[in-house]
Design an enzyme around this catalytic site. Structure first.
Site, PDB file in Angstrom:
ATOM      1  N   PRO A  11       0.032  25.562  11.838  1.00  0.00           N
ATOM      2  CA  PRO A  11      -0.765  26.760  12.063  1.00  0.00           C
ATOM      3  C   PRO A  11      -2.057  26.817  11.247  1.00  0.00           C
ATOM      4  O   PRO A  11      -2.103  26.413  10.096  1.00  0.00           O
ATOM      5  CB  PRO A  11       0.173  27.907  11.670  1.00  0.00           C
ATOM      6  CG  PRO A  11       1.202  27.293  10.791  1.00  0.00           C
ATOM      7  CD  PRO A  11       1.343  25.878  11.262  1.00  0.00           C
ATOM      8  N   ASN A  12      -3.067  27.311  11.928  1.00  0.00           N
ATOM      9  CA  ASN A  12      -4.403  27.577  11.381  1.00  0.00           C
ATOM     10  C   ASN A  12      -5.229  26.328  11.110  1.00  0.00           C
ATOM     11  O   ASN A  12      -6.389  26.441  10.728  1.00  0.00           O
ATOM     12  CB  ASN A  12      -4.322  28.451  10.120  1.00  0.00           C
ATOM     13  CG  ASN A  12      -3.695  29.787  10.412  1.00  0.00           C
ATOM     14  OD1 ASN A  12      -4.117  30.488  11.321  1.00  0.00           O
ATOM     15  ND2 ASN A  12      -2.653  30.135   9.673  1.00  0.00           N
ATOM     16  N   ARG A  19     -12.310  27.846   7.854  1.00  0.00           N
ATOM     17  CA  ARG A  19     -11.330  28.625   7.083  1.00  0.00           C
ATOM     18  C   ARG A  19     -11.279  28.119   5.644  1.00  0.00           C
ATOM     19  O   ARG A  19     -10.909  26.970   5.399  1.00  0.00           O
ATOM     20  CB  ARG A  19      -9.953  28.483   7.729  1.00  0.00           C
ATOM     21  CG  ARG A  19      -8.858  29.155   6.925  1.00  0.00           C
ATOM     22  CD  ARG A  19      -7.485  28.934   7.567  1.00  0.00           C
ATOM     23  NE  ARG A  19      -6.471  29.407   6.653  1.00  0.00           N
ATOM     24  CZ  ARG A  19      -5.458  28.676   6.224  1.00  0.00           C
ATOM     25  NH1 ARG A  19      -5.312  27.436   6.625  1.00  0.00           N
ATOM     26  NH2 ARG A  19      -4.585  29.179   5.381  1.00  0.00           N
ATOM     27  N   TYR A  24     -10.025  23.802   1.771  1.00  0.00           N
ATOM     28  CA  TYR A  24      -9.657  22.827   2.792  1.00  0.00           C
ATOM     29  C   TYR A  24     -10.785  21.893   3.211  1.00  0.00           C
ATOM     30  O   TYR A  24     -10.561  20.976   3.982  1.00  0.00           O
ATOM     31  CB  TYR A  24      -9.103  23.550   4.018  1.00  0.00           C
ATOM     32  CG  TYR A  24      -7.901  24.401   3.692  1.00  0.00           C
ATOM     33  CD1 TYR A  24      -6.699  23.812   3.312  1.00  0.00           C
ATOM     34  CD2 TYR A  24      -7.967  25.791   3.737  1.00  0.00           C
ATOM     35  CE1 TYR A  24      -5.590  24.592   2.987  1.00  0.00           C
ATOM     36  CE2 TYR A  24      -6.860  26.569   3.424  1.00  0.00           C
ATOM     37  CZ  TYR A  24      -5.679  25.965   3.056  1.00  0.00           C
ATOM     38  OH  TYR A  24      -4.594  26.727   2.731  1.00  0.00           O
ATOM     39  N   ASN A  76       1.403  17.678   8.783  1.00  0.00           N
ATOM     40  CA  ASN A  76       0.818  18.747   7.981  1.00  0.00           C
ATOM     41  C   ASN A  76       1.333  20.039   8.612  1.00  0.00           C
ATOM     42  O   ASN A  76       0.757  20.552   9.570  1.00  0.00           O
ATOM     43  CB  ASN A  76      -0.711  18.705   7.979  1.00  0.00           C
ATOM     44  CG  ASN A  76      -1.308  19.755   7.066  1.00  0.00           C
ATOM     45  OD1 ASN A  76      -0.639  20.695   6.668  1.00  0.00           O
ATOM     46  ND2 ASN A  76      -2.577  19.592   6.748  1.00  0.00           N
ATOM     47  N   ALA A  79       1.493  26.315   6.543  1.00  0.00           N
ATOM     48  CA  ALA A  79       2.351  27.340   5.934  1.00  0.00           C
ATOM     49  C   ALA A  79       3.830  27.153   6.268  1.00  0.00           C
ATOM     50  O   ALA A  79       4.692  27.555   5.484  1.00  0.00           O
ATOM     51  CB  ALA A  79       1.895  28.731   6.363  1.00  0.00           C
ATOM     52  N   HIS A  82       6.446  25.749   3.702  1.00  0.00           N
ATOM     53  CA  HIS A  82       7.089  26.566   2.671  1.00  0.00           C
ATOM     54  C   HIS A  82       8.093  27.568   3.228  1.00  0.00           C
ATOM     55  O   HIS A  82       8.720  28.297   2.460  1.00  0.00           O
ATOM     56  CB  HIS A  82       6.015  27.328   1.882  1.00  0.00           C
ATOM     57  CG  HIS A  82       4.810  26.500   1.614  1.00  0.00           C
ATOM     58  ND1 HIS A  82       4.822  25.407   0.753  1.00  0.00           N
ATOM     59  CD2 HIS A  82       3.561  26.542   2.124  1.00  0.00           C
ATOM     60  CE1 HIS A  82       3.625  24.848   0.745  1.00  0.00           C
ATOM     61  NE2 HIS A  82       2.850  25.515   1.568  1.00  0.00           N
ATOM     62  N   GLU A 100       4.722  13.709   4.718  1.00  0.00           N
ATOM     63  CA  GLU A 100       4.151  15.047   4.545  1.00  0.00           C
ATOM     64  C   GLU A 100       2.689  14.900   4.101  1.00  0.00           C
ATOM     65  O   GLU A 100       2.381  14.093   3.227  1.00  0.00           O
ATOM     66  CB  GLU A 100       4.962  15.778   3.482  1.00  0.00           C
ATOM     67  CG  GLU A 100       4.529  17.169   3.182  1.00  0.00           C
ATOM     68  CD  GLU A 100       5.410  17.837   2.118  1.00  0.00           C
ATOM     69  OE1 GLU A 100       5.234  19.040   1.908  1.00  0.00           O
ATOM     70  OE2 GLU A 100       6.272  17.158   1.497  1.00  0.00           O
ATOM     71  N   HIS A 102      -0.965  17.060   3.022  1.00  0.00           N
ATOM     72  CA  HIS A 102      -1.642  18.307   2.643  1.00  0.00           C
ATOM     73  C   HIS A 102      -3.069  17.998   2.233  1.00  0.00           C
ATOM     74  O   HIS A 102      -3.304  17.048   1.466  1.00  0.00           O
ATOM     75  CB  HIS A 102      -0.940  18.992   1.468  1.00  0.00           C
ATOM     76  CG  HIS A 102       0.445  19.427   1.775  1.00  0.00           C
ATOM     77  ND1 HIS A 102       0.717  20.533   2.545  1.00  0.00           N
ATOM     78  CD2 HIS A 102       1.632  18.890   1.435  1.00  0.00           C
ATOM     79  CE1 HIS A 102       2.030  20.666   2.651  1.00  0.00           C
ATOM     80  NE2 HIS A 102       2.609  19.671   1.991  1.00  0.00           N
ATOM     81  N   ARG A 109      -1.504  25.579  -6.453  1.00  0.00           N
ATOM     82  CA  ARG A 109      -1.900  26.842  -5.824  1.00  0.00           C
ATOM     83  C   ARG A 109      -0.857  27.922  -6.090  1.00  0.00           C
ATOM     84  O   ARG A 109      -0.086  27.814  -7.030  1.00  0.00           O
ATOM     85  CB  ARG A 109      -2.132  26.584  -4.335  1.00  0.00           C
ATOM     86  CG  ARG A 109      -3.273  25.561  -4.144  1.00  0.00           C
ATOM     87  CD  ARG A 109      -3.673  25.338  -2.732  1.00  0.00           C
ATOM     88  NE  ARG A 109      -4.053  26.605  -2.118  1.00  0.00           N
ATOM     89  CZ  ARG A 109      -4.019  26.801  -0.808  1.00  0.00           C
ATOM     90  NH1 ARG A 109      -3.648  25.841   0.002  1.00  0.00           N
ATOM     91  NH2 ARG A 109      -4.375  27.972  -0.311  1.00  0.00           N
ATOM     92  N   ARG A 113       3.745  28.407  -2.656  1.00  0.00           N
ATOM     93  CA  ARG A 113       3.431  27.129  -2.014  1.00  0.00           C
ATOM     94  C   ARG A 113       4.087  25.939  -2.727  1.00  0.00           C
ATOM     95  O   ARG A 113       3.991  24.807  -2.269  1.00  0.00           O
ATOM     96  CB  ARG A 113       1.923  26.912  -1.957  1.00  0.00           C
ATOM     97  CG  ARG A 113       1.198  27.920  -1.086  1.00  0.00           C
ATOM     98  CD  ARG A 113      -0.280  27.580  -0.964  1.00  0.00           C
ATOM     99  NE  ARG A 113      -1.052  28.688  -0.450  1.00  0.00           N
ATOM    100  CZ  ARG A 113      -1.202  28.961   0.844  1.00  0.00           C
ATOM    101  NH1 ARG A 113      -0.632  28.215   1.762  1.00  0.00           N
ATOM    102  NH2 ARG A 113      -1.941  29.996   1.209  1.00  0.00           N
TER     103      ARG A 113
END
Length: 144
Positions: A11-12, A19, A24, A76, A79, A82, A100, A102, A109, A113
């Site tokens: 998502p996102n 964003r 990012y 990736n 959110a 988590h 994984e 990121h 952070r 997270r």
């Protein structure tokens, strides 16, 4: 095993480049896809690149990667990393190794997270390198 690497984005991530670029980066997801396609060709691999804002779609793509005997999955989960026990269970249910990915380093952070359900079953993790996290993860997938 095929030479296909699934690259799954949660998502996102469709908003990359606009964003929170201070976290990012300024590269878009299309930029990352183009970079990986070029790198995959150099490594003799193919990529199957996807993004969704829906948890169940990520699970379906993990299952597809397994059915197609992909070399690896770069995930990736954003959110969902988590929050999603469902993704954890899906990763544990497949034979394809999951790496994984990121852009930032979640451990530096917010505290929420720091927990990674994805990491509980992933074969490896690359984090904190911006868009280069994907590139390093693809190199790891090629070495499998």
């Amino acid at each position: 095993m095929t030479d296909t690497v699934f690259v799954l984005n949660g998502p996102n991530l469709n908003l990359l480049g606009q964003r929170e670029p201070e976290i990012y980066g300024h590269q878009t997801l299309a930029d990352i896809e183009e970079m990986l396609a070029q790198q995959a060709e150099e490594l003799g691999l193919a990529i199957s690149f996807h993004q969704t804002n829906h948890e169940g779609q990520l699970i379906d793509w993990l299952h597809d990667a397994n059915r197609q005997e992909a070399r690896a999955v770069l995930l990736n989960a954003a959110a969902y990393t988590h929050t999603s026990i469902a993704l954890l269970d899906a990763i544990k249910a497949i034979e394809v190794p999951v790496i994984e990915v990121h852009l930032s380093d979640p451990e530096t952070r917010e505290e929420f997270r720091h927990l990674s359900y994805v990491g509980m079953a992933a074969a490896d993790c690359v984090k904190g390198l911006g868009a280069r996290s994907y590139s390093v993860a693809l190199e790891k997938a090629a070495a499998l």
